[in-house]
Design a protein around this motif. Structure first.
Motif: not given
Length: 158
Positions: A5-7, A107-109, A123-125, A129-131
Motif C-alpha cells: 500500500e502507498h500512503h 486507487c481503491i475507494f 494500492d498499485d499492486t 494485477g487488474v491491469r
C-alpha cells in the motif's frame, strides 16, 4: 498495513496547501488556474464525502451570489480528473479532491453504504494485477477503478 500500500503521510495537502498544490499541478500540465477553477476546486475540497457536480455548483453559486451551471462544473471536474486533482467515484457519480495531486497512483475507494463516507487508498499492486489481467485479455487499460461497498468502522461499531 501491507507493504504494497502507498500512503502519503508526508505528501497529503489540506486547505490552502491543497489548493496551492492543485494550482501548481494544473499549471505544470499547461492549463490555466482560473478563478472559476479555483472556486470549483475549493468547493470540492470542502466536502467530507464525495460530492456531485450539482452539490459543487450549489456551493459555488452560494459563494459567488450568482447561479453556476452544473454543466460548467462537470467540464471543470473532467479537467480535474484528467489532471489528477480529483478522483471520480463511479458508483456514486461523485467526486473527491485528490489530497496528493502531485503523485499519480491508481486507487481503491472504500464506500460506506450507511453513512456515505469514502476512504481513498492507493494500492498499485492490486491495480497492477487488474491491469495485467486486462492486458492479457487484449485490452489497453487507462485507469482501473476499484470500489468496495460495505460498512465503515464507525457505522459497524455504532
Amino acid at each position: 498495513m501491507a507493504d504494497h500500500e502507498h500512503h502519503h503521510d508526508h505528501h497529503e495537502h489540506h486547505g490552502e496547501s491543497l489548493t496551492s498544490a492543485a494550482q501548481a499541478t494544473m499549471e505544470r500540465s499547461g492549463e490555466q488556474w482560473t478563478a472559476m477553477r479555483q472556486a470549483v476546486f475549493e468547493a470540492l475540497a470542502s466536502f467530507d464525502r464525495p460530492a456531485s457536480a450539482y452539490d459543487i455548483a450549489d456551493k459555488v453559486s452560494q459563494a459567488q451570489g450568482r447561479r453556476v451551471a452544473a454543466n460548467s462544473v462537470y467540464r471543470i471536474l473532467d479537467l480535474f480528473v484528467g489532471s489528477n486533482l480529483a478522483r471520480r467515484v463511479e458508483s456514486a457519480n461523485a467526486y473527491v479532491a485528490n489530497d496528493h495531486p502531485d503523485c499519480l497512483h491508481d486507487c481503491i475507494f472504500l464506500i460506506c453504504d450507511t453513512c456515505g463516507q469514502t476512504t481513498h487508498l492507493d494500492d498499485d499492486t492490486l491495480s497492477g494485477g487488474v491491469r495485467a489481467v486486462a492486458k492479457a485479455a487484449g485490452f489497453a487499460p487507462d485507469r482501473p477503478v476499484i470500489e468496495v461497498r460495505g460498512t465503515c468502522h464507525d457505522c459497524k461499531e455504532g
